[in-house]
Write an enzyme that holds these catalytic residues in place. Structure first.
Site, PDB file in Angstrom:
ATOM      1  N   ARG A 103       0.783  -1.301   0.082  1.00 32.88           N
ATOM      2  CA  ARG A 103      -0.039   0.134   0.071  1.00 32.88           C
ATOM      3  C   ARG A 103       1.034   1.266   0.088  1.00 32.88           C
ATOM      4  O   ARG A 103       0.563   2.295  -0.511  1.00 32.88           O
ATOM      5  CB  ARG A 103      -1.117   0.077   1.294  1.00 32.88           C
ATOM      6  CG  ARG A 103      -1.660   1.261   1.253  1.00 32.88           C
ATOM      7  CD  ARG A 103      -3.059   0.923   2.360  1.00 32.88           C
ATOM      8  NE  ARG A 103      -2.749   0.510   3.458  1.00 32.88           N
ATOM      9  CZ  ARG A 103      -2.141   0.715   4.400  1.00 32.88           C
ATOM     10  NH1 ARG A 103      -1.653   2.161   4.335  1.00 32.88           N
ATOM     11  NH2 ARG A 103      -2.047   0.387   5.466  1.00 32.88           N
ATOM     12  N   TYR A 134     -17.209  14.449 -16.059  1.00 38.76           N
ATOM     13  CA  TYR A 134     -17.579  13.127 -15.990  1.00 38.76           C
ATOM     14  C   TYR A 134     -18.713  13.158 -14.759  1.00 38.76           C
ATOM     15  O   TYR A 134     -18.532  13.468 -13.662  1.00 38.76           O
ATOM     16  CB  TYR A 134     -16.580  12.269 -15.520  1.00 38.76           C
ATOM     17  CG  TYR A 134     -16.846  10.704 -15.291  1.00 38.76           C
ATOM     18  CD1 TYR A 134     -17.489  10.009 -16.175  1.00 38.76           C
ATOM     19  CD2 TYR A 134     -16.427  10.405 -14.168  1.00 38.76           C
ATOM     20  CE1 TYR A 134     -18.002   8.711 -15.889  1.00 38.76           C
ATOM     21  CE2 TYR A 134     -16.780   8.972 -13.795  1.00 38.76           C
ATOM     22  CZ  TYR A 134     -17.463   8.214 -14.569  1.00 38.76           C
ATOM     23  OH  TYR A 134     -17.798   6.824 -14.353  1.00 38.76           O
ATOM     24  N   ASP A 159      -7.973  17.153 -15.643  1.00 37.00           N
ATOM     25  CA  ASP A 159      -8.263  15.681 -16.211  1.00 37.00           C
ATOM     26  C   ASP A 159      -8.090  15.721 -17.796  1.00 37.00           C
ATOM     27  O   ASP A 159      -8.961  16.271 -18.243  1.00 37.00           O
ATOM     28  CB  ASP A 159      -9.742  15.310 -15.787  1.00 37.00           C
ATOM     29  CG  ASP A 159     -10.208  14.123 -15.972  1.00 37.00           C
ATOM     30  OD1 ASP A 159      -9.459  13.473 -16.928  1.00 37.00           O
ATOM     31  OD2 ASP A 159     -11.042  13.338 -15.370  1.00 37.00           O
ATOM     32  N   LYS A 169      -8.880   4.461 -19.631  1.00 39.86           N
ATOM     33  CA  LYS A 169      -9.414   4.805 -20.891  1.00 39.86           C
ATOM     34  C   LYS A 169      -7.989   4.644 -22.070  1.00 39.86           C
ATOM     35  O   LYS A 169      -7.458   3.750 -21.972  1.00 39.86           O
ATOM     36  CB  LYS A 169      -9.783   6.185 -20.996  1.00 39.86           C
ATOM     37  CG  LYS A 169     -11.029   6.417 -19.773  1.00 39.86           C
ATOM     38  CD  LYS A 169     -12.189   5.633 -19.974  1.00 39.86           C
ATOM     39  CE  LYS A 169     -13.118   5.543 -18.845  1.00 39.86           C
ATOM     40  NZ  LYS A 169     -13.089   6.356 -17.755  1.00 39.86           N
TER      41      LYS A 169
HETATM   42  C1  LIG Z   1     -13.242  12.284 -17.921  1.00 43.02           C
HETATM   43  C2  LIG Z   1     -13.163  10.967 -16.994  1.00 43.02           C
HETATM   44  N1  LIG Z   1     -12.657  11.168 -15.995  1.00 43.02           N
HETATM   45  C3  LIG Z   1     -12.375  10.367 -14.736  1.00 43.02           C
HETATM   46  C4  LIG Z   1     -13.339   9.112 -14.931  1.00 43.02           C
HETATM   47  C5  LIG Z   1     -13.129   8.148 -13.778  1.00 43.02           C
HETATM   48  O1  LIG Z   1     -12.536   7.026 -14.066  1.00 43.02           O
HETATM   49  P1  LIG Z   1     -12.613   5.694 -13.678  1.00 43.02           P
HETATM   50  O2  LIG Z   1     -13.868   5.105 -14.236  1.00 43.02           O
HETATM   51  O3  LIG Z   1     -11.440   5.034 -14.083  1.00 43.02           O
HETATM   52  O4  LIG Z   1     -12.626   5.880 -12.269  1.00 43.02           O
HETATM   53  C6  LIG Z   1     -13.895   8.872 -16.161  1.00 43.02           C
HETATM   54  C7  LIG Z   1     -14.873   7.714 -16.281  1.00 43.02           C
HETATM   55  O5  LIG Z   1     -15.329   7.615 -17.372  1.00 43.02           O
HETATM   56  C8  LIG Z   1     -13.836  10.038 -17.151  1.00 43.02           C
HETATM   57  O6  LIG Z   1     -14.420   9.789 -18.278  1.00 43.02           O
END
Ligand SMILES: Cc1ncc(COP(=O)(O)O)c(C=O)c1O
Length: 391
Positions: free
Chosen positions: A57, A110, A182, A207
């Site tokens: 961890r 998101y 992000d 992704k």
């Molecule tokens: C732009 C974006 N950021 C963060 C996330 C969250 O990622 P995770 O599903 O790997 O937790 C997503 C999920 O679809 C996303 O599209």
């Protein structure tokens, strides 16, 4: 030959880490704990002195190799991997905010990021304003004395709204606030927020960064080492480290990022142009189309783009017919996988977004999101065409 000057495509395939037992690929250290040479060795490691590992961890060799590869790709002081993109998001924001602080968040994010800020942040006393961050003026107008952070997605999910990182970063710097970006829709192959002035760049590696659709993970990269240490300490106590097996898969995935992104980009543009010319499609939101509102900023700050974008059908019924009439593209959430995925944001990925925020960002029931894969693109266009013809 200067090994530091190698192109990133070469560097990703030749990480400067010695592999145990001359193994060609780096092994999975599937071990929760590590044995100390002596009590002094264990005590030293706990004090941050000497070489070695303590407990997975706190850090694991396979995960650390992945983090080093991402650090080099992002040009960061340090990177940290998590068990999900959401793990990376809460660990990149909460350690820098306390009760009474104010966070400016983009109004297009998101769905789970919206619930994190809309539902959870206020329970810890953090005030949040959802602002149209594609307007730097709106960010400035929303500023309060207690604003400590700006959080954006660019291009944003699902309408691809683009925010100007350089201008927002300059304002944050003046105000001594952090900018967190992000960049999941693009990956660091085409967008490097830290070079543009952001403090923290993060991704859902579920992704494009992993690309194979077999891992849920996240990674965050920091411009300065103090932020990295703060997030690392938070991760230790909140416990959201990436698992070694997942890190192994992500190392493999990252090695082909340049190859995949170049095909994704070209395929995505071809599909966007096809959809733009189709009479059943009302509007296409793709940052590389000249008709797109944020096109100028997009081409200025990104070296290329991903293949995830959205488009509007005439009605919800025709969107539903399209989604259910496809024969190759899969009706599934997520994005950035090798194969093409298509979904309905309003009832799926963004179902948790409050109605007023959906309206504000143009997230309608007619909107469809597509993540174009690396298939032979004529096959995907033919699939979309046969389904659109029946709408
Ligand atoms: C732009 C974006 N950021 C963060 C996330 C969250 O990622 P995770 O599903 O790997 O937790 C997503 C999920 O679809 C996303 O599209």
């Amino acid at each position: 030959m200067d090994l530091l000057q190698l192109d990133i495509q070469t560097k990703l395939l030749h990480p400067h880490t010695s592999h145990p037992l001359n193994s060609h690929t780096f092994p999975i250290f599937q071990s929760s704990t590590f044995i100390f040479d002596s009590t002094q060795h264990g005590a030293d490691l706990f004090m941050g002195k000497g070489e070695g590992h303590i407990y997975s961890r706190l850090g694991n060799p396979t995960v650390e190799l992945y983090e080093e590869m991402v650090r080099d790709l992002e040009g960061a002081a340090g990177s940290l991997a998590f068990g999900s993109g959401m793990g990376a998001i809460n660990s990149s924001t909460f350690p820098f905010l306390k009760s009474g602080d104010h966070l400016i968040a983009g109004d297009t994010l998101y769905g789970c990021t919206v619930s994190l800020f809309e539902y959870w942040a206020p329970r810890f006393g953090i005030q949040v304003s959802f602002i149209d961050t594609s307007s730097v003026e709106d960010v400035k107008k929303a500023w309060k004395e207690n604003t400590k952070m700006v959080y954006i997605e660019t291009p944003a999910n699902p309408t691809c709204k683009v925010s100007d990182i350089v201008s927002i970063a300059a304002f944050c710097k003046e105000k001594k606030a952090k900018l967190v970006v992000d960049g999941t829709f693009t990956s660091p192959y085409y967008l490097k927020p830290l070079e543009l002035g952001a403090d923290i760049s993060l991704h859902s590696i579920t992704k494009y960064m992993n690309g194979h659709g077999d891992v849920v993970g996240g990674v965050t990269s920091c411009k300065n080492i103090e932020d990295y240490n703060q997030i690392k300490s938070f991760r230790k106590d909140f416990g959201s480290l990436m698992a070694p097996m997942d890190a192994f898969l992500c190392i493999r995935g990252l090695k082909t990022l340049p190859l995949r992104m170049e095909v994704h980009m070209q395929n995505g543009i071809k599909v966007a142009k096809f959809l733009e010319s189709h009479p059943k499609v009302k509007k296409v939101n793709h940052p590389w189309l000249e008709s797109f509102k944020g096109h100028e900023i997009a081409i200025k700050q990104m070296k290329g783009c991903g293949s995830t974008f959205s488009f509007e059908m005439e009605s919800f019924e025709s969107a539903k017919k399209l989604l259910e009439g496809l024969k190759i593209c899969s009706l599934a959430v997520s994005l950035g996988t090798l194969d093409t995925l298509i979904e309905h944001p309003a009832s799926m990925t963004h179902a948790a977004v409050p109605e007023d925020l959906m309206k504000k960002q143009g997230l309608t029931r007619e909107l469809v999101r597509i993540s174009v894969g690396v298939e032979k693109i004529d096959d995907i266009i033919a699939d979309l065409k046969q389904a659109l013809d029946k709408c």
